[in-house]
Design an enzyme around this catalytic site. Structure first.
Site, PDB file in Angstrom:
ATOM      1  N   GLU A 184       0.649  -1.143   0.085  1.00  0.00           N
ATOM      2  CA  GLU A 184      -0.040  -0.009   0.000  1.00  0.00           C
ATOM      3  C   GLU A 184       1.089   1.267   0.098  1.00  0.00           C
ATOM      4  OE1 GLU A 184      -2.693  -0.468   3.227  1.00  0.00           O
ATOM      5  OE2 GLU A 184      -3.581  -2.178   2.460  1.00  0.00           O
TER       6      GLU A 184
ATOM      7  N   ASN B  77       1.955  -5.160  -3.288  1.00  0.00           N
ATOM      8  CA  ASN B  77       0.579  -5.345  -2.899  1.00  0.00           C
ATOM      9  C   ASN B  77      -0.236  -4.276  -2.557  1.00  0.00           C
ATOM     10  OD1 ASN B  77      -1.498  -7.450  -2.257  1.00  0.00           O
ATOM     11  ND2 ASN B  77      -1.226  -6.717  -0.384  1.00  0.00           N
TER      12      ASN B  77
ATOM     13  N   HIS C 174     -10.419  -5.941  -2.068  1.00  0.00           N
ATOM     14  CA  HIS C 174     -11.658  -5.666  -1.396  1.00  0.00           C
ATOM     15  C   HIS C 174     -12.880  -4.957  -1.837  1.00  0.00           C
ATOM     16  CE1 HIS C 174      -9.060  -6.985   2.111  1.00  0.00           C
ATOM     17  NE2 HIS C 174      -8.148  -6.026   1.739  1.00  0.00           N
TER      18      HIS C 174
ATOM     19  N   GLU D 124      -6.276 -10.644  -1.299  1.00  0.00           N
ATOM     20  CA  GLU D 124      -7.052 -10.305  -0.043  1.00  0.00           C
ATOM     21  C   GLU D 124      -8.625 -10.259  -0.405  1.00  0.00           C
ATOM     22  OE1 GLU D 124      -5.589  -6.688   2.338  1.00  0.00           O
ATOM     23  OE2 GLU D 124      -3.572  -7.413   1.797  1.00  0.00           O
TER      24      GLU D 124
ATOM     25  N   ASP E 124     -12.549  -9.970  -0.761  1.00  0.00           N
ATOM     26  CA  ASP E 124     -13.774 -10.016  -0.038  1.00  0.00           C
ATOM     27  C   ASP E 124     -14.632  -9.181  -0.609  1.00  0.00           C
ATOM     28  OD1 ASP E 124     -12.639  -7.748   1.289  1.00  0.00           O
ATOM     29  OD2 ASP E 124     -12.261  -8.369   3.124  1.00  0.00           O
TER      30      ASP E 124
HETATM   31  O1  G3I Z   1      -4.607  -8.149  19.241  1.00  0.00           O
HETATM   32  C1  G3I Z   1      -5.353  -7.204  19.679  1.00  0.00           C
HETATM   33  C2  G3I Z   1      -5.935  -7.310  20.986  1.00  0.00           C
HETATM   34  O2  G3I Z   1      -5.288  -7.688  21.792  1.00  0.00           O
HETATM   35  C3  G3I Z   1      -6.635  -5.852  21.371  1.00  0.00           C
HETATM   36  O3  G3I Z   1      -7.556  -6.360  22.464  1.00  0.00           O
HETATM   37  C4  G3I Z   1      -7.595  -5.354  20.518  1.00  0.00           C
HETATM   38  C5  G3I Z   1      -7.941  -3.858  20.609  1.00  0.00           C
HETATM   39  O4  G3I Z   1      -8.451  -3.149  19.540  1.00  0.00           O
HETATM   40  O5  G3I Z   1      -6.817  -5.089  18.997  1.00  0.00           O
HETATM   41  C6  G3I Z   1      -6.103  -6.396  18.643  1.00  0.00           C
HETATM   42  O6  G3I Z   1      -5.481  -6.148  17.435  1.00  0.00           O
HETATM   43  C7  G3I Z   1      -6.042  -5.650  16.124  1.00  0.00           C
HETATM   44  C8  G3I Z   1      -5.816  -6.660  15.155  1.00  0.00           C
HETATM   45  O7  G3I Z   1      -6.448  -6.289  14.113  1.00  0.00           O
HETATM   46  C9  G3I Z   1      -6.140  -8.056  15.487  1.00  0.00           C
HETATM   47  O8  G3I Z   1      -7.301  -8.429  15.621  1.00  0.00           O
HETATM   48  C10 G3I Z   1      -5.895  -4.341  15.880  1.00  0.00           C
HETATM   49  O9  G3I Z   1      -6.298  -3.411  16.618  1.00  0.00           O
HETATM   50  C11 G3I Z   1      -6.447  -4.053  14.459  1.00  0.00           C
HETATM   51  O10 G3I Z   1      -5.837  -2.786  13.950  1.00  0.00           O
HETATM   52  C12 G3I Z   1      -6.109  -5.137  13.366  1.00  0.00           C
HETATM   53  O11 G3I Z   1      -6.509  -4.829  12.325  1.00  0.00           O
HETATM   54  C13 G3I Z   1      -6.054  -5.504  11.087  1.00  0.00           C
HETATM   55  C14 G3I Z   1      -5.738  -4.354  10.157  1.00  0.00           C
HETATM   56  O12 G3I Z   1      -5.279  -5.073   8.899  1.00  0.00           O
HETATM   57  C15 G3I Z   1      -4.823  -3.335  10.682  1.00  0.00           C
HETATM   58  O13 G3I Z   1      -4.750  -2.206   9.578  1.00  0.00           O
HETATM   59  C16 G3I Z   1      -6.988  -6.495  10.559  1.00  0.00           C
HETATM   60  O14 G3I Z   1      -7.143  -7.562  11.629  1.00  0.00           O
HETATM   61  C17 G3I Z   1      -6.353  -7.148   9.390  1.00  0.00           C
HETATM   62  O15 G3I Z   1      -7.411  -7.911   8.629  1.00  0.00           O
HETATM   63  C18 G3I Z   1      -5.923  -5.848   8.373  1.00  0.00           C
HETATM   64  O16 G3I Z   1      -5.733  -6.480   7.113  1.00  0.00           O
HETATM   65  C19 G3I Z   1      -5.105  -5.433   6.135  1.00  0.00           C
HETATM   66  C20 G3I Z   1      -4.188  -6.016   5.440  1.00  0.00           C
HETATM   67  O17 G3I Z   1      -3.030  -6.226   6.222  1.00  0.00           O
HETATM   68  C21 G3I Z   1      -3.616  -5.045   4.399  1.00  0.00           C
HETATM   69  N1  G3I Z   1      -4.890  -4.730   3.506  1.00  0.00           N
HETATM   70  C22 G3I Z   1      -5.973  -4.063   3.935  1.00  0.00           C
HETATM   71  C23 G3I Z   1      -6.261  -5.227   5.074  1.00  0.00           C
HETATM   72  C24 G3I Z   1      -7.878  -4.743   5.912  1.00  0.00           C
HETATM   73  O18 G3I Z   1      -7.407  -3.549   6.503  1.00  0.00           O
END
Ligand code: G3I
Length: 450
Positions: A160, A202, A238, A265, A267
């Protein structure tokens, strides 16, 4: 309508139209049609993967679907910078390794995601700038790619880095402010650390010909012309309730630059069109020979980052949705096809299905070095071992080999199968690789049985 009823009505409709039943249509509903996404994609020489989370691996419904349906995995968060280097120079691979081992133990490919990204940086990196950030970033690439060396099918080296909107230019970020060459520096470091991994750029909002995808296209073209090691481009996909009419054409224009393309990715927002859009993406990938696989960003709707949008192939209970059936049908409708050629440039010899075996080389080279990927294809009798001969030009030397046992480092060198890839059924294929210094091989490789 059940799958059987639907297949039957497709066949009846085709027959009623007086059309000769094409082999692709005839495959639907036959005993031979693959019944899982991974198996069907594999018949087309492709993978079908899912992003998975280490925290869900204790859920047996989740892992049941994962091991049954998918033959590639991507860590949703576990290999990102904040996860792998929480404080500078201290690397933690526990959760990344759990994803890796889950994939490898299931015979799946593993996509690495993501070495450098403006988001999900650890706090210490967010507060760095200039040359301190540049060297920390390159060290991160080197350390993580080295830890996973030889085990990752494709790395999202940079994620990105382009801006949304009409500029077609780079996104502002702390990494971008270290200098425009940060992306190529990352790719070179990744290649040096893990020469066997395919190295991808990516991004999202690139699912059609638009200003952003064209900006990336121009970067990839420039990288290829200057020998910056890039092998693939990931299209996150997405998607909302529609799909660009030039989705496939966009994939194809990148493939024509000499890189693989991957849907990384996927969806799709739930709505009237979800199943159709999933099918359209699947058909587009099958239609582009260098589209090597599709990854959906999660398994069940309840696993998705798009809370409330129900964008995945399985419902919250793990049941197959209409979108699942439409993807499987689209995969199966492709029939059993020859896998696409591995990577650029074009293979130096065409397959020789009548002989004992044939070998083709694709080369990624840069000033002073190269990585060669060799595809060995069995002839009509199958193989119980193979030997590939390659004549290297003067000044070229082999420095490393994987998935083969090499003999000699310069001049005429040979590579024999290792224990797990010598047996090939008729027409079956396997790949091995070698890296070296100098310009790399240009001559046609030979292949013989034994
Ligand atoms: O693990 C912690 C947990 O301990 C805590 O309690 C909780 C509170 O917010 O956060 C948890 O972490 C989160 C993590 O996902 C795991 O669930 C983060 O806050 C959250 O920001 C994170 O989001 C991820 C996101 O990327 C971050 O930008 C998504 O799971 C993930 O699917 C998403 O993936 C991205 C790709 O890497 C790049 N392309 C876009 C895609 C979707 O945004």
């Amino acid at each position: 309508m059940s799958l059987f009823q639907r297949s039957r009505s497709v066949l009846l409709a085709v027959a009623a139209a007086g059309v000769v039943v094409a082999s692709g249509v005839a495959v639907i509903g036959t005993a031979e049609a693959a019944t899982t996404l991974g198996a069907s994609a594999a018949e087309k020489g492709r993978y079908f993967g899912a992003a998975i989370a280490a925290g869900r691996l204790g859920d047996s419904t989740y892992t049941g679907i994962l091991t049954r349906e998918f033959n590639s995995v991507t860590p949703e968060n576990e290999m990102k910078w904040d996860a792998t280097e929480p404080s500078q120079g201290r690397f933690t691979f526990t959760n990344g390794d759990r994803i890796l081992n889950q994939g490898l133990s299931n015979g799946s490919k593993v996509r690495g995601h993501a070495l450098l990204w403006h988001a999900q940086q650890p706090g210490w990196a967010q507060s760095l700038s200039g040359s301190a950030l540049r060297s920390a970033a390159i060290n991160h690439v080197t350390q993580v790619a080295t830890h996973y060396k030889g085990k990752i099918h494709s790395w999202d080296v940079v994620n990105e880095a382009f801006a949304d909107g009409g500029s077609g230019g780079r996104r502002d970020s702390n990494l971008q402010r270290t200098g425009n060459d940060w992306i190529e520096a990352a790719f070179r470091a990744a290649r040096a650390a893990d020469p066997a991994a395919k190295l991808c750029y990516n991004d999202y909002n690139t699912d059609g010909v638009n200003a952003k995808s064209t900006g990336i296209y121009n970067m990839v073209r420039d990288f290829k012309s200057r020998g910056v090691p890039i092998d693939c481009v990931g299209f996150q996909s997405h998607l909302g309730t529609g799909i660009a009419g030039d989705y496939q054409a966009n994939l194809q224009r990148f493939a024509d630059l000499g890189v693989d393309v991957q849907i990384t990715e996927l969806d799709v927002a739930q709505g009237g069109n979800q199943a159709n859009i999933y099918a359209a993406v699947t058909r587009a990938c099958l239609a582009v020979s260098r589209c090597t696989g599709i990854t959906v960003w999660g398994i069940r709707d309840s696993d998705s980052w798009r809370t409330g949008e129900n964008p995945l192939l399985f419902d919250n209970s793990g049941n197959k949705k209409a979108a699942y059936t439409s993807v499987l049908n689209a995969l199966n409708a492709g029939g059993t096809t020859t896998p696409p050629s591995p990577s650029s440039p074009s293979p130096s010899t065409p397959p020789q299905p009548g002989g004992a075996c044939s070998a083709t080389i694709s080369l990624n080279s840069w000033n002073g070095g190269f990585v060669a990927t060799v595809r060995v294809t069995a002839g009509s009798a199958g193989l119980n071992g193979w030997t590939v001969g390659v004549t290297l030009p003067s000044g070229t030397a082999v420095t490393g080999t994987w998935s083969a046992s090499g003999s000699g480092t310069s001049g005429a060198v040979t590579f024999r199968n290792v224990s797990y890839n010598g047996q090939l059924s008729a027409g079956g294929a396997t790949e091995f690789g070698f890296q070296g210094t100098g310009a790399g091989p240009t001559a046609t490789p030979t292949c013989s049985a034994g």
